[in-house]
Write an enzyme that holds these catalytic residues in place. Structure first.
Site, PDB file in Angstrom:
ATOM      1  N   CYS A 169     -25.869  28.402  21.412  1.00  0.00           N
ATOM      2  CA  CYS A 169     -25.129  27.561  22.352  1.00  0.00           C
ATOM      3  C   CYS A 169     -25.656  26.133  22.452  1.00  0.00           C
ATOM      4  O   CYS A 169     -24.981  25.271  23.016  1.00  0.00           O
ATOM      5  CB  CYS A 169     -25.157  28.199  23.742  1.00  0.00           C
ATOM      6  SG  CYS A 169     -24.339  29.803  23.822  1.00  0.00           S
ATOM      7  N   HIS A 248     -38.262  24.454  21.241  1.00  0.00           N
ATOM      8  CA  HIS A 248     -38.012  25.707  20.519  1.00  0.00           C
ATOM      9  C   HIS A 248     -39.190  26.651  20.734  1.00  0.00           C
ATOM     10  O   HIS A 248     -40.316  26.336  20.366  1.00  0.00           O
ATOM     11  CB  HIS A 248     -37.832  25.424  19.026  1.00  0.00           C
ATOM     12  CG  HIS A 248     -37.109  26.501  18.289  1.00  0.00           C
ATOM     13  ND1 HIS A 248     -37.472  27.828  18.346  1.00  0.00           N
ATOM     14  CD2 HIS A 248     -36.017  26.448  17.474  1.00  0.00           C
ATOM     15  CE1 HIS A 248     -36.657  28.542  17.600  1.00  0.00           C
ATOM     16  NE2 HIS A 248     -35.764  27.740  17.055  1.00  0.00           N
ATOM     17  N   HIS A 340     -25.429  11.945  36.791  1.00  0.00           N
ATOM     18  CA  HIS A 340     -24.556  13.097  36.558  1.00  0.00           C
ATOM     19  C   HIS A 340     -25.287  14.133  35.704  1.00  0.00           C
ATOM     20  O   HIS A 340     -26.037  13.772  34.795  1.00  0.00           O
ATOM     21  CB  HIS A 340     -23.264  12.670  35.859  1.00  0.00           C
ATOM     22  CG  HIS A 340     -22.568  11.521  36.510  1.00  0.00           C
ATOM     23  ND1 HIS A 340     -21.803  11.655  37.651  1.00  0.00           N
ATOM     24  CD2 HIS A 340     -22.533  10.204  36.180  1.00  0.00           C
ATOM     25  CE1 HIS A 340     -21.320  10.473  37.987  1.00  0.00           C
ATOM     26  NE2 HIS A 340     -21.751   9.578  37.114  1.00  0.00           N
ATOM     27  N   HIS A 373     -15.228  28.550  35.222  1.00  0.00           N
ATOM     28  CA  HIS A 373     -14.064  29.229  35.806  1.00  0.00           C
ATOM     29  C   HIS A 373     -12.824  29.063  34.928  1.00  0.00           C
ATOM     30  O   HIS A 373     -12.085  30.026  34.703  1.00  0.00           O
ATOM     31  CB  HIS A 373     -13.790  28.647  37.197  1.00  0.00           C
ATOM     32  CG  HIS A 373     -12.584  29.227  37.863  1.00  0.00           C
ATOM     33  ND1 HIS A 373     -12.569  30.500  38.396  1.00  0.00           N
ATOM     34  CD2 HIS A 373     -11.345  28.721  38.082  1.00  0.00           C
ATOM     35  CE1 HIS A 373     -11.367  30.743  38.918  1.00  0.00           C
ATOM     36  NE2 HIS A 373     -10.612  29.675  38.724  1.00  0.00           N
ATOM     37  N   ASN A 377     -17.581  30.524  28.906  1.00  0.00           N
ATOM     38  CA  ASN A 377     -18.690  30.051  28.084  1.00  0.00           C
ATOM     39  C   ASN A 377     -18.161  29.846  26.663  1.00  0.00           C
ATOM     40  O   ASN A 377     -17.926  30.801  25.930  1.00  0.00           O
ATOM     41  CB  ASN A 377     -19.824  31.071  28.088  1.00  0.00           C
ATOM     42  CG  ASN A 377     -21.017  30.632  27.251  1.00  0.00           C
ATOM     43  OD1 ASN A 377     -20.976  29.630  26.556  1.00  0.00           O
ATOM     44  ND2 ASN A 377     -22.099  31.396  27.310  1.00  0.00           N
TER      45      ASN A 377
END
Length: 467
Positions: A169, A248, A340, A373, A377
């Site tokens: 991801c 990592h 943000h 929502h 994902n």
């Protein structure tokens, strides 16, 4: 003679002047700008409604009573709505035996939707692309997907390509790091980055709880973007990359094995999400924040945190209880340097954990919650949907600082800081097609809770299980 000596004496000055100009020009070309991006919005007939989600669970042949209960409870508490998207083969009832062509068709639809719109809006031609980076973690094919794009859009013979697999991801920030590195060595470059995930060949059809969970969280999505280091295009760009930090923890066995593609005891391929995942994610997150904080926070905040930490150590070394003296563990304030926060939508628990760690308000995490929502994902592309929400809401003003955080298998935590170059209005943004004015809803309804929330340990047997 005097004239000749004057010329000779000026040569070192001219040489130094040339070196300075060359250095400044080189630095000017090393910036990484985001020119534009395009999010993927599949067709409405690929939406996973509440009822259809229940049908998918019911028709799974390998699930027993406990697995049904686990799946229903997981989807009820996931934070995902009923407008997310799934691959076509799920709606055709072929999730147990998808073909390789199904996977390629899923990718082609993504490419056509995002790349063609992006090229048309920016005016960039496929022949203008110098660098192409594609990251689809769970699909490897020959020729590669980057080669597939080159063939479809007839790009130049000397285009530099990178095809990433297995990066999870957080892959889009890894791809971004590759482009940033290329920009530091070559001037006047235009790069295209395509980020997504292939769900078609990776839908788990077994009954291992740690692997069926991925079916509840991952959804179809993707993003294509164009980046450049051309100074002549800087005024047209949206964002400027300030820094990028990658962490990592693959050397730790526990971290390496907490998110891993593997087979269950019956040989069915799936994606295992282990119980050690929260711990591994926390370790990687903390380590990443330690490294990125000095790069993005003002000196005054670093000094404040350093002084408070020193006082805390002095108190502890004196064997006095900080609780009794009213001392609290010092917390670094990331909002001192960030306007943000663009959080990875790995799940409701991930968003809650990051929000608590960084002391973020509901306003700060609203874009991530709404993205989870509405789109679920979407793996490596999720942070770009969060960015799209902010843009559609007209939150991003010139000079604002935007912090992106992503997690991925390995285990990895990657983050970067962007500076907004111009006010962003969300033109042709997929969120506008979703009626952005309706977000956030006054009450965030959970259709799965309304449909299946009644299921408890004692009454799960009343749920109709297929024969």
């Amino acid at each position: 003679m005097v004239f000749f000596l004057t010329i000779l004496s000026s040569i070192p000055i001219l040489y130094i002047f040339y070196i300075v100009l060359n250095f400044l020009d080189t630095k000017r070309h090393q910036h990484c700008y985001l020119l534009d991006y395009q999010l993927y919005k599949p067709s409405d007939n690929q939406k996973l409604s509440t009822e259809f989600s229940g049908e998918i669970i019911k028709r799974a042949k390998n699930l027993g009573l406990n697995e049904y209960k686990f799946l229903l409870k997981a989807i009820v508490s996931s934070g995902i709505g009923e407008e997310t998207y799934a691959p076509k083969m799920v709606f055709e009832g072929r999730e147990e035996n998808p073909s390789h062509e199904d996977a390629l068709e899923e990718m082609d639809e993504l490419f056509e939707y995002t790349i063609e719109r992006l090229l048309r809006r920016t005016g960039v031609s496929p022949s203008d692309i110098d660098v192409l980076v594609v990251n689809i973690s769970m699909l490897a094919c020959v020729p590669s997907l980057s080669g597939r794009i080159i063939n479809k859009y007839k790009m130049r013979e000397d285009v530099k390509t990178y095809n990433l697999c297995g990066m999870g991801c957080s892959a889009s920030l890894i791809s971004l790091n590759i482009i940033e590195s290329v920009f530091k060595s070559k001037k006047n470059q235009v790069a295209m980055l395509v980020t997504s995930e292939s769900l078609t060949p990776n839908w788990y059809v077994g009954n291992d709880k740690s692997m069926i969970l991925s079916n509840c969280l991952f959804r179809t999505g993707g993003c294509a973007m164009i980046l450049t280091n051309k100074p002549s295009l800087a005024h047209k760009c949206m964002l400027k990359l300030k820094c990028l930090v990658r962490t990592h923890h693959g050397a730790k066995d526990e971290s390496y094995r907490c998110c891993i593609q593997t087979e269950d005891e019956y040989g069915r391929m799936g994606f295992h999400l282990g119980k050690s995942l929260p711990k591994a994610a926390t370790r990687a997150f903390v380590e990443n924040l330690k490294r990125v904080a000095p790069k993005i926070l003002p000196i005054r905040e670093l000094l404040r945190f350093g002084i408070l930490s020193m006082i805390m150590k002095m108190v502890q070394s004196g064997q006095r209880k900080s609780a009794g003296l009213g001392f609290a563990r010092p917390v670094i304030n990331f909002k001192a340097g960030v306007d943000h926060f663009c959080l990875h939508t790995g799940g409701k628990a991930v968003i809650d954990a990051v929000a608590q760690s960084l002391s973020l308000s509901e306003y700060d995490v609203e874009p991530a919650r709404m993205t989870l929502h509405r789109f679920g994902n979407t793996s490596a592309s999720s942070v770009w949907y969060v960015l799209g929400y902010m843009e559609a809401k007209k939150r991003l003003k010139k000079g604002d600082k935007l912090f992106m955080i992503s997690f991925g298998a390995g285990f990895k935590c990657n983050s970067c800081m962007w500076e907004v170059i111009r006010d962003l209005e969300g033109v042709e943004n997929v969120w506008k097609e979703c009626n952005i004015e309706d977000y956030p809803p006054q009450t965030l309804a959970n259709p799965f809770l309304e449909k299946y929330g009644w299921i408890q340990d004692e009454d799960i047997e009343t749920f109709k299980i297929p024969e």
